[in-house]
Design a protein around this motif. Structure first.
Motif, mmCIF file in Angstrom:
data_model
loop_
_atom_site.group_PDB
_atom_site.id
_atom_site.type_symbol
_atom_site.label_atom_id
_atom_site.label_comp_id
_atom_site.label_asym_id
_atom_site.label_seq_id
_atom_site.Cartn_x
_atom_site.Cartn_y
_atom_site.Cartn_z
ATOM 1 N N ILE A 192 0.825 -1.219 0.000
ATOM 2 C CA ILE A 192 0.000 0.000 0.000
ATOM 3 C C ILE A 192 0.859 1.270 0.000
ATOM 4 O O ILE A 192 0.347 2.351 -0.286
ATOM 5 N N LEU A 193 2.147 1.114 0.279
ATOM 6 C CA LEU A 193 3.011 2.311 0.197
ATOM 7 C C LEU A 193 3.167 2.754 -1.257
ATOM 8 O O LEU A 193 3.563 3.880 -1.531
ATOM 9 N N GLN A 194 2.850 1.844 -2.189
ATOM 10 C CA GLN A 194 2.944 2.189 -3.615
ATOM 11 C C GLN A 194 1.604 2.689 -4.164
ATOM 12 O O GLN A 194 1.520 3.068 -5.330
ATOM 13 N N TYR A 195 0.562 2.664 -3.372
ATOM 14 C CA TYR A 195 -0.760 3.090 -3.862
ATOM 15 C C TYR A 195 -0.766 4.582 -4.205
ATOM 16 O O TYR A 195 -0.116 5.390 -3.535
ATOM 17 N N SER A 196 -1.561 4.925 -5.216
ATOM 18 C CA SER A 196 -1.791 6.339 -5.526
ATOM 19 C C SER A 196 -2.718 6.913 -4.445
ATOM 20 O O SER A 196 -3.331 6.155 -3.678
ATOM 21 N N ASP A 197 -2.854 8.247 -4.428
ATOM 22 C CA ASP A 197 -3.743 8.869 -3.439
ATOM 23 C C ASP A 197 -5.168 8.349 -3.603
ATOM 24 O O ASP A 197 -5.892 8.135 -2.637
ATOM 25 N N LYS A 198 -5.562 8.136 -4.873
ATOM 26 C CA LYS A 198 -6.926 7.664 -5.133
ATOM 27 C C LYS A 198 -7.123 6.238 -4.598
ATOM 28 O O LYS A 198 -8.143 5.928 -3.964
ATOM 29 N N GLN A 199 -6.113 5.401 -4.827
ATOM 30 C CA GLN A 199 -6.202 4.032 -4.303
ATOM 31 C C GLN A 199 -6.234 4.046 -2.774
ATOM 32 O O GLN A 199 -6.938 3.268 -2.147
ATOM 33 N N MET A 200 -5.459 4.979 -2.203
ATOM 34 C CA MET A 200 -5.401 5.077 -0.740
ATOM 35 C C MET A 200 -6.751 5.512 -0.173
ATOM 36 O O MET A 200 -7.187 5.039 0.871
ATOM 37 N N GLN A 201 -7.413 6.414 -0.891
ATOM 38 C CA GLN A 201 -8.717 6.882 -0.428
ATOM 39 C C GLN A 201 -9.721 5.718 -0.410
ATOM 40 O O GLN A 201 -10.531 5.601 0.513
ATOM 41 N N ALA A 202 -9.626 4.861 -1.426
ATOM 42 C CA ALA A 202 -10.528 3.700 -1.452
ATOM 43 C C ALA A 202 -10.143 2.689 -0.375
ATOM 44 O O ALA A 202 -10.982 1.952 0.133
ATOM 45 N N PHE A 203 -8.864 2.655 -0.046
ATOM 46 C CA PHE A 203 -8.357 1.684 0.937
ATOM 47 C C PHE A 203 -8.741 2.061 2.368
ATOM 48 O O PHE A 203 -9.244 1.240 3.134
ATOM 49 N N ARG A 204 -8.521 3.353 2.697
ATOM 50 C CA ARG A 204 -8.777 3.806 4.073
ATOM 51 C C ARG A 204 -10.256 3.651 4.422
ATOM 52 O O ARG A 204 -11.111 3.954 3.609
ATOM 53 N N TRP A 205 -10.544 3.249 5.590
ATOM 54 C CA TRP A 205 -11.877 3.010 6.149
ATOM 55 C C TRP A 205 -12.537 1.782 5.539
ATOM 56 O O TRP A 205 -13.175 1.031 6.231
ATOM 57 N N ASN A 206 -12.359 1.532 4.216
ATOM 58 C CA ASN A 206 -12.926 0.311 3.640
ATOM 59 C C ASN A 206 -12.159 -0.913 4.090
ATOM 60 O O ASN A 206 -12.747 -1.932 4.450
ATOM 61 N N GLU A 207 -10.825 -0.852 3.989
ATOM 62 C CA GLU A 207 -9.991 -2.013 4.302
ATOM 63 C C GLU A 207 -9.368 -1.886 5.689
ATOM 64 O O GLU A 207 -9.223 -2.870 6.389
#
Ligand SMILES: Nc1ncnc2c1ncn2[C@@H]1O[C@H](COP(=O)(O)OP(=O)(O)OP(=O)(O)O)[C@@H](O)[C@H]1O
Ligand SMILES: [Mg+2]
Length: 328
Positions: A77-92
């Motif tokens: 997840i350190l390689q995720y884009s900001d958009k991917q991170m936004q989908a990741f946070r709270w969901n995962e």
């Protein structure tokens, strides 16, 4: 560990300040299994919250992640884009912040704070979000009619449960709880931890549980990692960490507070103070406070390595000389 939910590998985080670079998290590695409670303990300033914020990538300058990997469900997840991170946070992965009671916005009713998370991270309509929020209140034993109340209308323990409900909002696979009950009295503290544990059993999420309180941690964690001055220095199953600690620092922690049962023992504590992270010595970071220090400790860097099944320590007194070993 065969199928971890999260594998943190050699995570390094630096605070880059005018006074110098502070490496507050140095080569930290651990795994957490699905449904596991992994406790992270250590004295104030040792880097627990720095690890927590970095796993969510919620760290802000002057903090910078300067190395390592955070593999979650097979992806770094350190390689995720900001958009991917936004989908990741709270969901995962979600987080209950240290002093969570202040994490609620005092000028917004609770309903808005649920809608904020639910509508920002999903495609839910406002109506659907409010319905879900009512269900979440019930999960943490707060009547849904309280949804339109403001934070000041709740007790401290209730506010804490509200923050936990928000963290649960999108059914994450992992929740980071940074001192989730510190500001509460011991009775409410225990009630809330029991609630969290019951929810974990029901929904199956993993928990990274951070607290100063080792006895609470032993009770509620499956495994525990001990941090000292930015490094993970020992990892063990919860019961073994105080009964049979390896690292001299963990031994010192164990003799710093009285046992709840059994005969009275003399409390010895740990002499000295934590390191100033601007002045890291060569060799082991604990050497100045260690009663078992050897010349090797003053020369050779330490590294977390496996000592026994499920037991890891970075102390030179244990195991083989430093070799590249897998940490789980
Ligand atoms: N913004 C900052 N700038 C410089 N150094 C910082 C900053 N924030 C934290 N640090 C340093 O990083 C180290 C780790 O801090 P961190 O907040 O992660 O500790 P902690 O283990 O969570 O402590 P506590 O138990 O008190 O919450 C500390 O030495 C602290 O001084
Ligand atoms: Mg902290």
């Amino acid at each position: 560990m065969s199928n971890p939910l999260i594998s943190v590998r050699n995570l390094c985080v630096d605070y880059i300040t005018d006074a110098g670079d502070v490496r507050a998290c140095n080569n930290v590695s651990f795994d957490i299994a699905p449904g596991e409670v992994f406790g992270l303990a250590g004295e104030s300033g040792c880097g627990k919250s720095t690890v927590a914020f970095s796993l969510m990538r919620l760290h802000k300058p002057p903090a910078f992640i300067t190395g390592g990997e955070v593999i979650f469900n097979g992806e770094d997840i350190l390689q995720y884009s900001d958009k991917q991170m936004q989908a990741f946070r709270w969901n995962e992965m979600s987080m209950v912040f240290q002093s969570a009671m202040n994490a609620l916005n005092p000028v917004l009713p609770i309903s808005e704070q649920f809608c904020d998370v639910l509508m920002h991270h999903t495609t839910m309509s406002r109506k659907q979000a409010l319905k879900r929020a009512e269900g979440l209140l019930e999960i943490v034993d707060i009547h849904p009619s309280r949804l339109s109340d403001y934070p000041h209308q709740f007790s401290g323990g209730m506010r804490q449960r509200l923050v936990i409900a928000i963290a649960l909002a999108l059914n994450p696979k992992m929740i980071i709880m940074d001192e989730p009950t510190t500001a509460l009295d011991v009775v409410v503290q225990r009630e809330i931890l029991q609630k969290i544990y019951a929810l974990k059993e029901e929904f199956g999420f993993s928990i990274l549980f951070i607290t100063h309180d080792l006895s609470l941690m032993v009770e509620f964690s499956d495994r525990i990692g001990i941090m000292y001055s930015g490094e993970l220095i020992e990892v063990a199953p919860a019961k073994q960490i105080l009964e049979n600690p390896f690292h001299p620092y963990t031994q010192g922690l164990g003799s710093s507070f009285p046992p709840l049962t059994g005969p009275k023992t003399k409390l010895t504590g740990i002499p000295g103070n934590p390191l100033n992270l601007l002045e890291i010595p060569q060799g082991c970071r604990f050497q100045a406070r260690c009663s078992q220090v050897t010349p090797m400790c003053r020369q050779t860097e330490t590294q977390l390595r496996q000592i026994e099944a499920q037991r890891f320590s970075n102390c030179h007194l244990f195991g083989e000389p430093i070799a590249q070993q897998k940490v789980s």
